[in-house]
Design a protein around this motif. Structure first.
Motif, PDB file in Angstrom:
ATOM      1  N   UNK A 152       0.582  -0.947   0.028  1.00  0.00           N
ATOM      2  CA  UNK A 152       0.094  -0.157   0.288  1.00  0.00           C
ATOM      3  C   UNK A 152       0.702   1.121  -0.576  1.00  0.00           C
ATOM      4  N   UNK A 153       1.436   1.505   0.692  1.00  0.00           N
ATOM      5  CA  UNK A 153       2.776   2.443   1.001  1.00  0.00           C
ATOM      6  C   UNK A 153       3.818   2.899  -0.609  1.00  0.00           C
ATOM      7  N   UNK A 154       4.176   1.666  -1.029  1.00  0.00           N
ATOM      8  CA  UNK A 154       4.857   1.303  -2.870  1.00  0.00           C
ATOM      9  C   UNK A 154       3.706   2.009  -3.358  1.00  0.00           C
ATOM     10  N   UNK A 155       2.401   2.035  -3.300  1.00  0.00           N
ATOM     11  CA  UNK A 155       1.690   2.356  -5.191  1.00  0.00           C
ATOM     12  C   UNK A 155       0.450   3.067  -3.802  1.00  0.00           C
ATOM     13  N   UNK A 156       0.953   4.127  -2.608  1.00  0.00           N
ATOM     14  CA  UNK A 156       0.358   5.334  -2.228  1.00  0.00           C
ATOM     15  C   UNK A 156      -1.312   5.006  -2.332  1.00  0.00           C
ATOM     16  N   UNK A 157      -1.625   3.428  -1.867  1.00  0.00           N
ATOM     17  CA  UNK A 157      -2.963   3.512  -1.741  1.00  0.00           C
ATOM     18  C   UNK A 157      -3.025   2.871  -0.602  1.00  0.00           C
ATOM     19  N   UNK A 158      -4.713   2.712  -0.169  1.00  0.00           N
ATOM     20  CA  UNK A 158      -4.662   2.330   1.761  1.00  0.00           C
ATOM     21  C   UNK A 158      -4.501   0.768   1.145  1.00  0.00           C
ATOM     22  N   UNK A 159      -4.810   0.661   2.765  1.00  0.00           N
ATOM     23  CA  UNK A 159      -4.450  -0.792   2.748  1.00  0.00           C
ATOM     24  C   UNK A 159      -5.791  -1.692   1.947  1.00  0.00           C
ATOM     25  N   UNK A 160      -6.793  -1.015   2.754  1.00  0.00           N
ATOM     26  CA  UNK A 160      -7.995  -1.502   1.966  1.00  0.00           C
ATOM     27  C   UNK A 160      -8.217  -1.805   0.002  1.00  0.00           C
ATOM     28  N   UNK A 161      -7.745  -0.690  -0.760  1.00  0.00           N
ATOM     29  CA  UNK A 161      -7.855  -0.986  -1.828  1.00  0.00           C
ATOM     30  C   UNK A 161      -6.785  -1.872  -2.428  1.00  0.00           C
ATOM     31  N   UNK A 162      -5.533  -2.384  -1.716  1.00  0.00           N
ATOM     32  CA  UNK A 162      -4.580  -3.446  -1.836  1.00  0.00           C
ATOM     33  C   UNK A 162      -5.109  -4.672  -2.165  1.00  0.00           C
ATOM     34  N   UNK A 163      -5.864  -4.820  -0.951  1.00  0.00           N
ATOM     35  CA  UNK A 163      -6.667  -6.759  -0.641  1.00  0.00           C
ATOM     36  C   UNK A 163      -7.723  -6.407  -1.495  1.00  0.00           C
ATOM     37  N   UNK A 164      -8.604  -5.519  -1.622  1.00  0.00           N
ATOM     38  CA  UNK A 164      -9.268  -5.230  -3.274  1.00  0.00           C
ATOM     39  C   UNK A 164      -8.750  -5.718  -4.478  1.00  0.00           C
ATOM     40  N   UNK A 165      -7.444  -4.982  -4.176  1.00  0.00           N
ATOM     41  CA  UNK A 165      -6.569  -5.178  -5.644  1.00  0.00           C
ATOM     42  C   UNK A 165      -6.309  -6.412  -5.725  1.00  0.00           C
ATOM     43  N   UNK A 166      -6.361  -7.400  -5.158  1.00  0.00           N
ATOM     44  CA  UNK A 166      -5.091  -8.518  -5.054  1.00  0.00           C
ATOM     45  C   UNK A 166      -6.616  -9.371  -4.654  1.00  0.00           C
ATOM     46  N   UNK A 167      -7.491  -9.138  -4.310  1.00  0.00           N
ATOM     47  CA  UNK A 167      -8.682 -10.526  -4.682  1.00  0.00           C
ATOM     48  C   UNK A 167      -9.082 -10.151  -6.060  1.00  0.00           C
ATOM     49  N   UNK A 168      -9.021  -9.143  -6.651  1.00  0.00           N
ATOM     50  CA  UNK A 168      -9.678  -8.325  -7.921  1.00  0.00           C
ATOM     51  C   UNK A 168      -9.093  -9.660  -9.230  1.00  0.00           C
ATOM     52  N   UNK A 169      -7.515  -9.997  -8.260  1.00  0.00           N
ATOM     53  CA  UNK A 169      -6.589  -9.758  -9.713  1.00  0.00           C
ATOM     54  C   UNK A 169      -6.112  -8.976 -10.178  1.00  0.00           C
TER      55      UNK A 169
END
Length: 69
Positions: free
Chosen positions: A12-29
């Protein structure tokens, strides 16, 4: 020694997004596939950097590109 694997918070820090966004991105591939060690989920920092340099494609496209190498 440099980090080899990073957790979702670091992604999340590397991509400058929230932890929640990382979880969503991972879940959606939309992120490279993480490494699972027991119950721990981590991403290769080297792969994340290559993925970003490659235009951050979805997981399916990214894995197809990596197979072609």
């Amino acid at each position: 020694e440099p980090e080899l694997l990073v957790d979702a918070k670091r992604v999340a820090d590397l991509l400058a997004v929230s932890l929640r966004t990382v979880r969503k991105m991972d879940a959606s591939g939309k992120l490279p596939r993480p490494v699972r060690i027991g119950g721990v989920v981590r991403w290769s920092i080297e792969e994340l950097r290559a993925w970003i340099d490659g235009g951050a494609p979805n997981r399916t496209e990214w894995e197809a590109r990596r197979r072609k190498k």
